[in-house]
Motif scaffolding. Structure first.
Motif, PDB file in Angstrom:
ATOM      1  N   THR A   1       1.021   3.803  -3.065  1.00 13.42           N
ATOM      2  CA  THR A   1       0.583   5.147  -2.707  1.00 13.42           C
ATOM      3  C   THR A   1       1.684   6.144  -3.052  1.00 13.42           C
ATOM      4  O   THR A   1       1.417   7.237  -3.564  1.00 13.42           O
ATOM      5  CB  THR A   1       0.210   5.229  -1.214  1.00 13.42           C
ATOM      6  OG1 THR A   1      -0.912   4.370  -0.974  1.00 13.42           O
ATOM      7  CG2 THR A   1      -0.158   6.656  -0.809  1.00 13.42           C
TER       8      THR A   1
ATOM      9  N   PRO B   1      -3.985   6.688  -4.731  1.00 11.20           N
ATOM     10  CA  PRO B   1      -4.572   6.938  -3.417  1.00 11.20           C
ATOM     11  C   PRO B   1      -5.461   5.778  -2.941  1.00 11.20           C
ATOM     12  O   PRO B   1      -6.662   5.761  -3.171  1.00 11.20           O
ATOM     13  CB  PRO B   1      -5.388   8.211  -3.629  1.00 11.20           C
ATOM     14  CG  PRO B   1      -5.814   8.121  -5.067  1.00 11.20           C
ATOM     15  CD  PRO B   1      -4.666   7.442  -5.790  1.00 11.20           C
ATOM     16  N   PHE B   2      -4.879   4.809  -2.285  1.00 11.79           N
ATOM     17  CA  PHE B   2      -5.628   3.638  -1.828  1.00 11.79           C
ATOM     18  C   PHE B   2      -6.466   3.952  -0.597  1.00 11.79           C
ATOM     19  O   PHE B   2      -6.052   4.728   0.268  1.00 11.79           O
ATOM     20  CB  PHE B   2      -4.674   2.480  -1.499  1.00 11.79           C
ATOM     21  CG  PHE B   2      -4.199   1.758  -2.727  1.00 11.79           C
ATOM     22  CD1 PHE B   2      -4.963   0.759  -3.297  1.00 11.79           C
ATOM     23  CD2 PHE B   2      -3.009   2.101  -3.323  1.00 11.79           C
ATOM     24  CE1 PHE B   2      -4.542   0.102  -4.433  1.00 11.79           C
ATOM     25  CE2 PHE B   2      -2.570   1.455  -4.457  1.00 11.79           C
ATOM     26  CZ  PHE B   2      -3.342   0.457  -5.016  1.00 11.79           C
TER      27      PHE B   2
ATOM     28  N   THR C   1      -8.184   1.399  -5.139  1.00 16.69           N
ATOM     29  CA  THR C   1      -8.138   2.730  -5.747  1.00 16.69           C
ATOM     30  C   THR C   1      -8.788   2.651  -7.119  1.00 16.69           C
ATOM     31  O   THR C   1      -8.761   1.599  -7.768  1.00 16.69           O
ATOM     32  CB  THR C   1      -6.687   3.257  -5.860  1.00 16.69           C
ATOM     33  OG1 THR C   1      -6.716   4.634  -6.249  1.00 16.69           O
ATOM     34  CG2 THR C   1      -5.855   2.480  -6.849  1.00 16.69           C
TER      35      THR C   1
ATOM     36  N   ARG D   1       0.847  -1.203   0.000  1.00 19.99           N
ATOM     37  CA  ARG D   1       0.000   0.000   0.000  1.00 19.99           C
ATOM     38  C   ARG D   1       0.879   1.249   0.000  1.00 19.99           C
ATOM     39  O   ARG D   1       0.679   2.167  -0.787  1.00 19.99           O
ATOM     40  CB  ARG D   1      -0.943   0.017   1.193  1.00 19.99           C
ATOM     41  CG  ARG D   1      -1.865   1.250   1.186  1.00 19.99           C
ATOM     42  CD  ARG D   1      -2.431   1.541   2.563  1.00 19.99           C
ATOM     43  NE  ARG D   1      -1.425   1.621   3.601  1.00 19.99           N
ATOM     44  CZ  ARG D   1      -0.619   2.671   3.833  1.00 19.99           C
ATOM     45  NH1 ARG D   1      -0.682   3.742   3.073  1.00 19.99           N
ATOM     46  NH2 ARG D   1       0.258   2.643   4.818  1.00 19.99           N
TER      47      ARG D   1
ATOM     48  N   TYR E   1      -7.065  -2.992   0.185  1.00 21.92           N
ATOM     49  CA  TYR E   1      -7.027  -1.603  -0.263  1.00 21.92           C
ATOM     50  C   TYR E   1      -7.458  -1.517  -1.714  1.00 21.92           C
ATOM     51  O   TYR E   1      -7.212  -2.431  -2.501  1.00 21.92           O
ATOM     52  CB  TYR E   1      -5.614  -1.033  -0.100  1.00 21.92           C
ATOM     53  CG  TYR E   1      -5.215  -0.902   1.342  1.00 21.92           C
ATOM     54  CD1 TYR E   1      -5.622   0.197   2.098  1.00 21.92           C
ATOM     55  CD2 TYR E   1      -4.469  -1.885   1.962  1.00 21.92           C
ATOM     56  CE1 TYR E   1      -5.281   0.307   3.434  1.00 21.92           C
ATOM     57  CE2 TYR E   1      -4.119  -1.776   3.302  1.00 21.92           C
ATOM     58  CZ  TYR E   1      -4.527  -0.675   4.024  1.00 21.92           C
ATOM     59  OH  TYR E   1      -4.200  -0.562   5.354  1.00 21.92           O
TER      60      TYR E   1
END
Length: 106
Positions: free
Chosen positions: A29, A34-35, A49, A25, A47
């Protein structure tokens, strides 16, 4: 003769199973994805996005049934926003599970 790609085909979903969920993550990121944390019912925490084109990328914890495995990924990213910044061009990095990730920067 192999089939040819059509302009209407696109990736809709990419799920990466990982032995290093939090590290993955943080890695993705850091590339600008943007998880957000999700959990559906009693399922695992993971997670997700959604990219501007609607493509969904999810990071799930690996299991015996769905182990982390090799994959080839490539993303166009803003190299100047990365830490450390990357010069324009083609770069190859590894994610926390050892998957090769190609980065194309302008």
């Amino acid at each position: 003769m192999p089939p040819t790609a059509t302009a209407t085909a696109r990736i809709a979903l990419m799920v990466l199973y990982t032995d290093h969920l939090e590290d993955s993550r943080a890695f993705y990121t850091g590339l600008g994805f943007p998880f957000v944390r999700e959990q559906h019912g009693n399922g695992p925490v993971h997670y997700s996005t959604t990219l501007p084109d609607g493509t969904v990328i999810e990071l799930y914890p690996a299991t015996a049934k769905r182990p982390a495995s090799s994959a080839r990924l490539g993303f166009t990213v803003d190299g100047q926003t990365l830490t450390p910044p990357l010069a324009p061009g083609h770069h190859v990095v590894k994610d926390p599970d050892g998957r090769m990730v190609e980065l194309y920067t302008a």
